[in-house]
Design a protein around this motif. Structure first.
Motif, PDB file in Angstrom:
ATOM      1  N   ASP A 147       0.877  -1.171   0.000  1.00 36.31           N
ATOM      2  CA  ASP A 147       0.000   0.000   0.000  1.00 36.31           C
ATOM      3  C   ASP A 147       0.914   1.219   0.000  1.00 36.31           C
ATOM      4  O   ASP A 147       1.497   1.573   1.029  1.00 36.31           O
ATOM      5  CB  ASP A 147      -0.907  -0.017   1.229  1.00 36.31           C
ATOM      6  CG  ASP A 147      -1.856   1.179   1.272  1.00 36.31           C
ATOM      7  OD1 ASP A 147      -1.986   1.875   0.238  1.00 36.31           O
ATOM      8  OD2 ASP A 147      -2.456   1.428   2.328  1.00 36.31           O
ATOM      9  N   SER A 148       1.031   1.874  -1.165  1.00 39.33           N
ATOM     10  CA  SER A 148       2.018   2.939  -1.343  1.00 39.33           C
ATOM     11  C   SER A 148       1.363   4.316  -1.321  1.00 39.33           C
ATOM     12  O   SER A 148       0.576   4.645  -2.221  1.00 39.33           O
ATOM     13  CB  SER A 148       2.746   2.773  -2.687  1.00 39.33           C
ATOM     14  OG  SER A 148       3.296   1.486  -2.822  1.00 39.33           O
ATOM     15  N   PRO A 150       1.346   8.388  -2.038  1.00 39.33           N
ATOM     16  CA  PRO A 150       1.934   9.126  -3.158  1.00 39.33           C
ATOM     17  C   PRO A 150       3.355   9.579  -2.856  1.00 39.33           C
ATOM     18  O   PRO A 150       3.729   9.790  -1.696  1.00 39.33           O
ATOM     19  CB  PRO A 150       1.000  10.328  -3.326  1.00 39.33           C
ATOM     20  CG  PRO A 150      -0.283   9.903  -2.694  1.00 39.33           C
ATOM     21  CD  PRO A 150       0.082   8.992  -1.566  1.00 39.33           C
ATOM     22  N   GLY A 180       5.142   1.544  -5.029  1.00 40.35           N
ATOM     23  CA  GLY A 180       4.423   2.020  -6.203  1.00 40.35           C
ATOM     24  C   GLY A 180       3.808   0.930  -7.056  1.00 40.35           C
ATOM     25  O   GLY A 180       3.031   1.224  -7.972  1.00 40.35           O
ATOM     26  N   TRP A 181       4.128  -0.351  -6.791  1.00 43.95           N
ATOM     27  CA  TRP A 181       3.576  -1.437  -7.605  1.00 43.95           C
ATOM     28  C   TRP A 181       2.057  -1.465  -7.565  1.00 43.95           C
ATOM     29  O   TRP A 181       1.416  -1.806  -8.566  1.00 43.95           O
ATOM     30  CB  TRP A 181       4.128  -2.788  -7.120  1.00 43.95           C
ATOM     31  CG  TRP A 181       5.352  -3.224  -7.858  1.00 43.95           C
ATOM     32  CD1 TRP A 181       6.228  -2.423  -8.530  1.00 43.95           C
ATOM     33  CD2 TRP A 181       5.837  -4.565  -7.993  1.00 43.95           C
ATOM     34  NE1 TRP A 181       7.243  -3.168  -9.067  1.00 43.95           N
ATOM     35  CE2 TRP A 181       7.038  -4.485  -8.760  1.00 43.95           C
ATOM     36  CE3 TRP A 181       5.402  -5.800  -7.544  1.00 43.95           C
ATOM     37  CZ2 TRP A 181       7.774  -5.617  -9.074  1.00 43.95           C
ATOM     38  CZ3 TRP A 181       6.150  -6.926  -7.856  1.00 43.95           C
ATOM     39  CH2 TRP A 181       7.314  -6.839  -8.622  1.00 43.95           C
ATOM     40  N   ASP A 182       1.475  -1.116  -6.440  1.00 48.23           N
ATOM     41  CA  ASP A 182       0.013  -1.135  -6.326  1.00 48.23           C
ATOM     42  C   ASP A 182      -0.629  -0.064  -7.196  1.00 48.23           C
ATOM     43  O   ASP A 182      -1.814  -0.144  -7.526  1.00 48.23           O
ATOM     44  CB  ASP A 182      -0.422  -0.954  -4.872  1.00 48.23           C
ATOM     45  CG  ASP A 182       0.278   0.216  -4.188  1.00 48.23           C
ATOM     46  OD1 ASP A 182       1.484   0.408  -4.441  1.00 48.23           O
ATOM     47  OD2 ASP A 182      -0.363   0.917  -3.392  1.00 48.23           O
ATOM     48  N   GLU A 183       0.163   0.916  -7.614  1.00 45.07           N
ATOM     49  CA  GLU A 183      -0.325   1.961  -8.516  1.00 45.07           C
ATOM     50  C   GLU A 183       0.091   1.697  -9.957  1.00 45.07           C
ATOM     51  O   GLU A 183      -0.119   2.526 -10.839  1.00 45.07           O
ATOM     52  CB  GLU A 183       0.212   3.327  -8.059  1.00 45.07           C
ATOM     53  CG  GLU A 183      -0.185   3.716  -6.638  1.00 45.07           C
ATOM     54  CD  GLU A 183      -1.687   3.889  -6.500  1.00 45.07           C
ATOM     55  OE1 GLU A 183      -2.328   4.307  -7.488  1.00 45.07           O
ATOM     56  OE2 GLU A 183      -2.223   3.596  -5.412  1.00 45.07           O
ATOM     57  N   GLY A 184       0.708   0.536 -10.187  1.00 43.08           N
ATOM     58  CA  GLY A 184       1.073   0.151 -11.551  1.00 43.08           C
ATOM     59  C   GLY A 184       2.423   0.635 -12.017  1.00 43.08           C
ATOM     60  O   GLY A 184       2.774   0.463 -13.193  1.00 43.08           O
ATOM     61  N   GLU A 185       3.214   1.229 -11.113  1.00 38.73           N
ATOM     62  CA  GLU A 185       4.516   1.757 -11.526  1.00 38.73           C
ATOM     63  C   GLU A 185       5.456   1.759 -10.328  1.00 38.73           C
ATOM     64  O   GLU A 185       5.100   2.249  -9.261  1.00 38.73           O
ATOM     65  CB  GLU A 185       4.373   3.188 -12.063  1.00 38.73           C
ATOM     66  CG  GLU A 185       5.681   3.813 -12.526  1.00 38.73           C
ATOM     67  CD  GLU A 185       5.498   5.250 -12.990  1.00 38.73           C
ATOM     68  OE1 GLU A 185       6.500   5.860 -13.383  1.00 38.73           O
ATOM     69  OE2 GLU A 185       4.353   5.740 -12.943  1.00 38.73           O
ATOM     70  N   LYS A 187       8.099   3.274  -8.188  1.00 38.71           N
ATOM     71  CA  LYS A 187       8.427   4.692  -8.066  1.00 38.71           C
ATOM     72  C   LYS A 187       9.607   4.973  -7.142  1.00 38.71           C
ATOM     73  O   LYS A 187       9.849   6.125  -6.784  1.00 38.71           O
ATOM     74  CB  LYS A 187       7.199   5.459  -7.562  1.00 38.71           C
ATOM     75  CG  LYS A 187       5.995   5.360  -8.491  1.00 38.71           C
ATOM     76  CD  LYS A 187       4.806   6.120  -7.927  1.00 38.71           C
ATOM     77  CE  LYS A 187       3.602   6.033  -8.854  1.00 38.71           C
ATOM     78  NZ  LYS A 187       2.427   6.749  -8.303  1.00 38.71           N
TER      79      LYS A 187
END
Length: 426
Positions: A147-148, A150, A180-185, A187
């Motif tokens: 759970d990342s 911002p 950031g994997w949970d947001e698709g990137e 980071k």
């Protein structure tokens, strides 16, 4: 997460080391409990007189009979570790104890994942959870998937720590590489770049990143290291085994080849950097040949920091249902790897003698000493700090004068006072 019982004997220094052990264990999500309920017991020993030594051995034998895992540390462990050879225990330097307790598991950040300022050190948890499903790890039951928050939110937290007086920011998480994997990137490179861009004189240390999460961004990440002097050239990359067969049984998301690729990329791009890695010895399916592959990987890669953990079962994990290896087998393999580890790490610190390094004083040590970190996050101890006018938060130049197995001794060749006088003269 482990339940631990700790006993401390001896001087104020030992008690201070036990407090630091407990702080790190609590930060990693472990819990202190009574001996009867403990997964692991920690015995911090004293060795003042012969009677004390006999008492320490007797107490170690008593604890061995009560718990599945026993760790012995402190003065007697370091000066006379061979005295515990007949006891089924890990004999470790106190700084190695917190990692040994974790059984190779990811650390567990605080429930609200908020930053903490501890003296000069700012602890910045950047996310909670991970993307792994390791067969031996109980942490995932407590934390779940990644759970990342911002990037901007974490940068603001880092900025607040710097403004509050932090001279070192420790970026932490179960697995920082999958931020950031949970947001698709992924980071992490962007986050580190932006933290280093914050105004102020401070350093940044990246916490544990599994090879499976780092691989794929390692080329971009190493450029961030190369471009930012504030970022320690240090990466904690736990390989856990040199055998692909064992890594598969562990359900790790990497194989040895990926680990090697990351290390080679950092070797090619950075002149001086520190590799920290972890090995679990005695996993239920580990054969003699598997163990030798781990030993060979350690000989070849030669990390500057190595954590060796003897496998122990965690309730509810898949590995807990596997038929385990005998205690003597695990003990023998742990001893062999620990001896190799001391040779490898001792060689790394010994090679520094005579060199000069820019360091940050990060915290007080025992007596009138301070702990410093150079640009590759190697630990240097400056003794008689008060005589030199040196205290946590200072940046200075030191010359390395001697080395122990897991740190070096250094003497200032410039101090905050001398640097200030030079500036006035200019």
């Amino acid at each position: 997460m482990a339940r631990y019982h700790i006993e401390t004997y001896g001087c104020t220094s030992n008690r201070g080391e036990s407090r630091e052990i407990e702080r790190r264990l609590r930060d990693a999500g472990h819990h202190r409990t009574d001996l009867a309920e403990a997964d692991v017991a920690i015995l911090n020993t004293c060795t003042v007189v012969e009677k004390t030594e006999r008492n320490m051995l007797r107490r170690a034998e008593e604890l061995e009979a009560e718990v599945a895992d026993l760790i012995v540390t402190g003065c007697m462990a370091l000066a006379q570790g061979e005295e515990f050879a007949d006891i089924d225990a890990q004999v470790l330097h106190w700084e190695e104890v917190p990692t040994a307790v974790t059984n190779g598991e990811c650390p567990t950040t605080t429930p609200d994942a908020e930053p903490i300022l501890d003296g000069e050190i700012g602890i910045l948890p950047i996310a909670r959870g991970c993307m792994s499903n390791c067969s031996y790890c109980i942490t995932k039951f407590a934390t779940g998937r990644i759970d990342s928050p911002p990037v901007e939110a974490n940068v603001e937290k880092a900025r607040a720590l710097v403004h509050a007086g932090a001279s070192e920011i420790r970026v932490t998480g179960q697995d920082t590489g999958v931020y950031g994997w949970d947001e698709g990137e992924r980071k992490l490179p962007e986050l580190l770049d932006r933290i280093c861009a914050i105004d102020g004189d401070f350093r940044v240390r990246l916490g544990m990143a599994n090879p499976g999460g780092i691989h794929g961004i390692h080329e971009e990440l190493v450029e961030v290291f190369a471009d930012n002097e504030k970022l320690y050239n240090f990466i904690h990359l736990p390989v856990q085994s040199g055998s692909d067969d064992v890594l598969e049984e562990m359900r790790r998301q990497h194989r040895v080849g990926k680990f090697r690729e990351i290390v080679e990329t950092f070797d090619d791009r950075l002149d001086h950097w520190t590799l920290s890695t972890d090995f679990i010895v005695g996993f239920p399916t580990e054969t003699d040949a598997d163990h030798e592959q781990s030993m060979e990987l350690l000989r070849e890669v030669r990390p500057e920091k190595i954590n060796v953990t003897r496998f122990s079962k965690r309730p509810g994990t898949d590995a807990a249902d596997m038929k385990g290896l005998g205690g003597q087998t695990k003990k023998d393999r742990s001893k062999a790897m620990s001896e190799l580890k001391m040779d490898v790490v001792g060689e790394a610190y010994g090679s520094m003698v005579g060199e000069r390094h820019e360091v940050l004083v990060v915290e007080e040590g025992t007596g009138d000493s301070v702990k410093c970190r150079d640009g590759a996050y190697r630990q240097l101890i400056v003794q008689h700090a008060g005589e030199h006018g040196v205290e946590p938060g200072d940046f200075l130049t030191v010359e390395v004068t001697g080395a122990q197995s897991v740190y070096a001794f250094a003497t200032p060749v410039s101090t905050p006072e001398s640097d200030e006088d030079l500036a006035i003269a200019d």
